[in-house]
Enzyme design. Structure first.
Site, short mmCIF file in Angstrom:
data_model
loop_
_atom_site.label_atom_id
_atom_site.label_comp_id
_atom_site.label_asym_id
_atom_site.label_seq_id
_atom_site.Cartn_x
_atom_site.Cartn_y
_atom_site.Cartn_z
N ALA A 116 4.95 7.54 3.03
CA ALA A 116 5.39 6.52 2.79
C ALA A 116 4.46 5.68 2.10
O ALA A 116 3.47 5.16 1.70
CB ALA A 116 5.87 6.17 4.30
N ASP A 153 -28.13 -0.77 12.35
CA ASP A 153 -28.78 0.50 12.10
C ASP A 153 -28.26 1.00 10.92
O ASP A 153 -26.69 1.82 10.89
CB ASP A 153 -29.14 1.32 13.33
CG ASP A 153 -29.83 0.17 14.33
OD1 ASP A 153 -29.82 0.30 15.66
OD2 ASP A 153 -30.68 -0.71 14.08
N GLY A 194 0.73 -1.17 0.09
CA GLY A 194 0.10 0.01 0.23
C GLY A 194 1.16 1.17 -0.41
O GLY A 194 1.88 1.29 0.29
#
Length: 405
Positions: free
Chosen positions: A159, A286, A154
């Site tokens: 960074a 909910d 990622g």
């Protein structure tokens, strides 16, 4: 005159030739040049401001056409801002990511567009990553790791993380800072501050200077990965009672201010609802009711400029938690705010007890803490009753009695 002109031409030729030779042998990315970064940011700001000033000028305020045109301007401006963040990278992406998380403050066109920056931040090349590791750890990648994946797991604004295997067989995650971020961050903050002041001058209701103040204070801390490692260990100790939560261990011998090497752990993102369901992690189901806070943006921005930093941090944390709750479709009972309030009350009480020497005073603090927590629990219960079927039935019954009388 001709001789002087010849000398100047020769000097200019020498300078350009030397510059060309230097650039050929030492590649310089135009995106790293301060004047290029500033010019790009200034042009984008000017184009966005001009778009708002001209597009809405001829449309009657409050009409359907006005809101439709404004939505299109929002979307165009958000795309331009996203492109600017991706081009300038570093601090610009960090600010863009923060704006993308303000679901309850900014128009949806901005938040939905800028949210992309959380998962599609520009990547540094393997050559740049090798350079940082070589400079900070004093060794080549092959000397430190058996294997080192070229593609990052990622990439973020400051960074990116690579998966690697140590010589003893342990798998680690290596977080490496983008090489130019350290030198560019302070300049970028000054640029953003100047441009925001310009926008505020053009649009007095625009009040996001608090973003700059937060960046000035927090950016140096975020660029210190040793500080991040210490915080990770502190959080691991604080949250060790949660069995479903795992904080990776830090490899301090392979960590510096720009490199953080951690235990590699499989897991899911905190807002990944499907992952939560697959791993039987309970979340409330909910539907989250959202209000259009963008209508009150000028007032909210003015308030944020006056709020103390400590309180602003709480508000930002709550906003982040509510964003996660929205993604997870959790209940609309402000549970995150209640839980954070309880943590704050307990933390303040703990701090006051440490400073108090009197046993009577400590008892007073404990009683006040318990009473305040009871008030929060009671208020949360009342909100739950009001939103439940039982609450609706009671309200209908009371209205019926009032109508009969």
């Amino acid at each position: 005159m001709a001789v002087r002109l010849l000398k100047v031409s020769s000097l200019a030729t020498t300078v350009f030739a030397a510059s060309g030779f230097y650039l050929y042998n030492n590649y310089v990315d135009p995106n790293d040049i301060s004047i290029v970064r500033f010019g790009r940011a200034a042009i984008t700001t000017a184009v966005i401001s001009y778009d708002y000033l001209t597009s809405l000028k001829t449309v009657p305020y409050g009409t359907e056409d006005y809101w439709a045109v404004k939505s299109k301007v929002h979307l165009r401006s958000a795309e331009r801002l996203k492109d600017l963040c991706c081009a300038n990278r570093g601090t610009f992406i960090k600010v863009g990511q923060h704006l993308g998380a303000l679901d309850y403050l900014l128009p949806e066109e901005y938040t939905s567009t800028l949210k992309i920056l959380h998962s599609r931040a520009p990547q540094s090349s393997l050559r740049e990553i090798e350079q940082v590791i070589r400079e900070d750890l004093g060794k080549e990648i092959a000397q430190l790791f058996v294997s080192f994946e070229e593609s990052p797991q990622g990439a973020a604004s400051l960074a990116q993380v690579h998966k690697a295997v140590l010589h003893d067989g342990r798998t680690v995650a290596v977080k490496v800072q983008h090489p130019k971020v350290q030198t560019q961050s302070s300049k970028d903050i000054l640029v953003i501050e100047f441009l925001l002041k310009t926008v505020t001058w053009l649009f007095p209701d625009f009040g996001f200077m608090w973003l700059v103040e937060e960046a000035k204070k927090n950016m140096p801390l975020e660029l210190d990965f040793l500080n991040e490692g210490r915080n990770a260990e502190r959080v691991a100790n604080m949250l060790k009672h949660f069995e479903f939560l795992k904080v990776p261990k830090i490899h301090w011998d392979l960590s510096t201010k720009r490199i953080l090497t951690m235990e590699f752990v499989e897991g899911g993102q905190v807002n990944d609802l499907e992952y939560m369901k697959e791993n039987c992690i309970d979340v409330n189901e909910d539907v989250e009711i959202r209000t259009n806070a963008a209508l009150y943006l000028p007032q909210i921005s003015e308030l944020l400029n006056k709020v103390p930093r400590e309180m602003l941090l709480l508000l930002k944390t709550n906003d982040l938690l509510r964003g996660i709750e929205t993604t997870l479709q959790t209940r609309a009972s402000a549970s995150s705010f209640f839980n954070m309030s309880r943590c704050c009350i307990r933390a303040i009480a703990k701090y006051q007890k440490k400073r108090s020497r009197s046993r009577y005073k400590k008892m007073q603090i404990s009683f006040s803490e318990a009473f305040t927590l009871w008030q929060i629990n009671l208020y949360e219960l009342l909100l739950w009753i009001r939103g439940s079927t039982l609450g609706n039935w009671i309200v209908s019954f009371l209205n019926h009695i009032h109508y009969v009388h």
